[in-house]
Design a protein around this motif. Structure first.
Motif, short mmCIF file in Angstrom:
data_model
loop_
_atom_site.label_atom_id
_atom_site.label_comp_id
_atom_site.label_asym_id
_atom_site.label_seq_id
_atom_site.Cartn_x
_atom_site.Cartn_y
_atom_site.Cartn_z
N LEU A 366 0.83 -1.21 0.00
CA LEU A 366 0.00 0.00 0.00
C LEU A 366 0.86 1.25 0.00
CD1 LEU A 366 -2.76 1.41 0.28
CD2 LEU A 366 -2.52 1.16 2.77
N LEU A 367 1.90 1.28 0.83
CA LEU A 367 2.79 2.44 0.85
C LEU A 367 3.46 2.64 -0.49
CD1 LEU A 367 4.47 1.97 4.35
CD2 LEU A 367 2.66 3.57 3.73
N TRP A 368 3.88 1.55 -1.13
CA TRP A 368 4.53 1.66 -2.43
C TRP A 368 3.57 2.21 -3.48
CZ3 TRP A 368 8.70 2.11 -5.11
CH2 TRP A 368 8.69 1.81 -6.49
N ARG A 369 2.33 1.73 -3.47
CA ARG A 369 1.36 2.21 -4.46
C ARG A 369 1.08 3.69 -4.26
NH1 ARG A 369 -4.00 -0.84 -4.56
NH2 ARG A 369 -3.69 -0.81 -2.30
N ASN A 370 0.90 4.11 -3.00
CA ASN A 370 0.63 5.52 -2.75
C ASN A 370 1.82 6.40 -3.12
OD1 ASN A 370 -1.92 4.95 -1.75
ND2 ASN A 370 -1.22 4.80 0.37
N TRP A 371 3.02 5.96 -2.77
CA TRP A 371 4.20 6.77 -3.06
C TRP A 371 4.46 6.85 -4.55
CZ3 TRP A 371 9.01 6.16 -5.30
CH2 TRP A 371 9.94 7.18 -5.02
N SER A 372 4.34 5.73 -5.26
CA SER A 372 4.61 5.75 -6.70
C SER A 372 3.54 6.53 -7.44
CB SER A 372 4.68 4.31 -7.23
OG SER A 372 3.45 3.62 -7.01
N ARG A 373 2.28 6.47 -6.98
CA ARG A 373 1.21 7.22 -7.63
C ARG A 373 1.43 8.71 -7.44
NH1 ARG A 373 -2.85 5.55 -4.86
NH2 ARG A 373 -3.11 3.67 -6.09
N GLU A 374 1.74 9.14 -6.21
CA GLU A 374 1.98 10.56 -5.96
C GLU A 374 3.23 11.06 -6.69
OE1 GLU A 374 2.18 11.00 -1.83
OE2 GLU A 374 0.06 10.59 -1.47
N ARG A 375 4.25 10.19 -6.76
CA ARG A 375 5.47 10.58 -7.47
C ARG A 375 5.18 10.78 -8.94
NH1 ARG A 375 10.11 13.15 -6.42
NH2 ARG A 375 11.81 12.43 -7.78
N GLY A 376 4.37 9.90 -9.52
CA GLY A 376 4.04 10.04 -10.92
C GLY A 376 3.25 11.30 -11.20
N MET A 377 2.32 11.64 -10.30
CA MET A 377 1.53 12.87 -10.47
C MET A 377 2.40 14.11 -10.39
SD MET A 377 -1.82 11.87 -8.22
CE MET A 377 -2.45 13.52 -8.35
N SER A 378 3.37 14.10 -9.45
CA SER A 378 4.24 15.27 -9.32
C SER A 378 5.14 15.43 -10.54
CB SER A 378 5.09 15.15 -8.04
OG SER A 378 5.93 14.03 -8.13
N LEU A 379 5.57 14.30 -11.12
CA LEU A 379 6.41 14.39 -12.32
C LEU A 379 5.60 14.95 -13.49
CD1 LEU A 379 8.45 11.06 -12.10
CD2 LEU A 379 9.29 13.39 -11.74
N LYS A 380 4.34 14.53 -13.60
CA LYS A 380 3.51 15.07 -14.68
C LYS A 380 3.25 16.55 -14.50
CE LYS A 380 1.11 10.72 -15.69
NZ LYS A 380 -0.19 10.02 -15.71
N GLU A 381 3.01 16.93 -13.23
CA GLU A 381 2.77 18.35 -12.99
C GLU A 381 4.01 19.19 -13.29
OE1 GLU A 381 1.51 18.58 -9.03
OE2 GLU A 381 -0.47 17.66 -9.37
N GLY A 382 5.21 18.59 -13.01
CA GLY A 382 6.44 19.35 -13.29
C GLY A 382 6.67 19.46 -14.77
#
Length: 382
Positions: A366-382
């Motif tokens: 669960l922690l991995w899914r949440n972290w990877s999902r948020e990381r992906g969103m931040s990369l797209k926003e950047g």
């Protein structure tokens, strides 16, 4: 000249600025508060460490009580809805706790009686062997490899009464030591089981209050994410109980029926051993292989092959299709993570690790899914 008659001094004309009493007091208060917070943290850590060290021998019992409570809480809620008058007293928790205790004690008592009977039979055989020796069984000559060597060893150690008496006398001291060890372990495990059942009673009785306090503490410490992690752990325990315990019991029942139909000695005892071994993946083949060996020794080659083949099919289906679906389906956990959690937990924590391992892996997933999902969103926003 001053009124005292002394010449004026320069200090008399110095204008002193007022001391910032309020600012200093505020800084002192903040420093005192920080010191108090540090002292409280140190005191809290010390209290937790002392308490944990005091009850470290019973931590496994408390953990088992928590696992039992989490696994059976939906059933307990349903019983509460059926008898709402007993929901707020101690009678219903006591009855449910007694039912859980009997669910474990009755099979253990039956297995203990069977083991005691077998021990008596073994002692009788040893006594008879010391007086008359043990003739070579007929199945030894049917061994595909090493039959002559086994017959020679048997004749020199067991067929002659004096040699048999000397051979079995070496087991007396070992048997006494094993008996003492088993007795101490039975007392120790019985004590831990008692505290597990006692913990289960209080969790049933005060479950709502405990859940509310845990939710508040989790939100204060970790925010909403802590609550999600708690739900993931509970879901993993439910899935693990269904995938390990229920599937293991199902395998034991099926193989017990097969043992009975193929005339395996002690089919109920071997069926219970299969159910317990089936809770650990890939371990159920041990009692199945033992049952096949017993049939092969008695001359039932076809029955031995049938038991082994049916057991292999049942265990393969349960371990590769039913069990991963039940455990991983409730937590969206991949099969590899499920397998690593079960095997690694059992190796590290024993039987308790069968439940702690998948719970830890589910939380990490669960922690991995949440972290990877948020990381992906931040990369797209950047």
């Amino acid at each position: 000249m001053s009124q005292s008659g002394l010449p004026p001094h320069d200090d008399d004309h110095v204008h002193l600025t007022p001391c910032p009493v309020e600012d200093v007091t505020l800084e002192q208060r903040q420093a005192a508060r920080r010191a108090q917070w540090k002292a409280r943290e140190i005191l809290a850590v010390a209290i937790v460490a002392i308490t944990t060290y005091t009850i470290h021998g019973f931590l496994s019992a408390l953990a088992w009580g928590v696992v039992f409570a989490v696994a059976t809480w939906p059933l307990y809620r349903r019983i509460q809805s059926l008898w709402p008058r007993l929901a707020h007293g101690a009678l219903l928790p006591a009855l449910c706790t007694a039912g859980m205790a009997l669910l474990f004690l009755i099979p253990m008592l039956f297995v203990g009686l069977e083991a005691a009977n077998e021990a008596q039979n073994v002692l009788g055989l040893m006594k008879h062997a010391r007086n008359a020796g043990v003739p070579v069984p007929t199945w030894v000559s049917r061994l595909p490899v090493g039959a002559s060597a086994v017959i020679k060893w048997w004749n020199s150690h067991l067929s002659d009464p004096s040699a048999a008496a000397e051979f079995f006398s070496s087991f007396d001291a070992r048997g006494l030591a094993v008996t003492r060890t088993v007795g101490s372990q039975v007392v120790h495990r019985g004590t831990l089981f008692f505290f597990s059942i006692l913990t289960l009673f209080f969790l049933y009785k005060d479950g709502d209050t405990i859940m509310r306090e845990c939710t508040i503490a989790s939100r204060r410490a970790f925010g909403r994410r802590g609550e999600l992690i708690g739900h993931q752990i509970i879901a993993s325990i439910h899935g693990t109980v269904a995938g390990l315990v229920l599937v293991g019991v199902g395998e034991g029942i099926i193989m017990g029926v097969i043992y009975f139909l193929t005339s395996v000695p002690h089919p109920v005892l071997l069926g219970g051993a299969t159910a317990i071994a089936a809770m650990i993946p890939f371990c159920a083949m041990i009692p199945v292989g033992l049952a096949s060996t017993l049939l092969l020794v008695d001359g039932g080659s076809m029955a031995a092959v049938t038991v082994f083949a049916v057991g292999a099919v049942v265990i393969f289906t349960a371990d590769h299709f039913v069990r991963p679906g039940l455990i991983g389906g409730s937590t969206q956990l991949p099969f590899l993570w499920v397998l690593l959690g079960i095997v690694g937990g059992a190796e590290t924590w024993g039987l308790l690790g069968l439940f702690l391992g998948p719970a830890a892996m589910a939380t990490l997933h669960l922690l991995w899914r949440n972290w990877s999902r948020e990381r992906g969103m931040s990369l797209k926003e950047g």
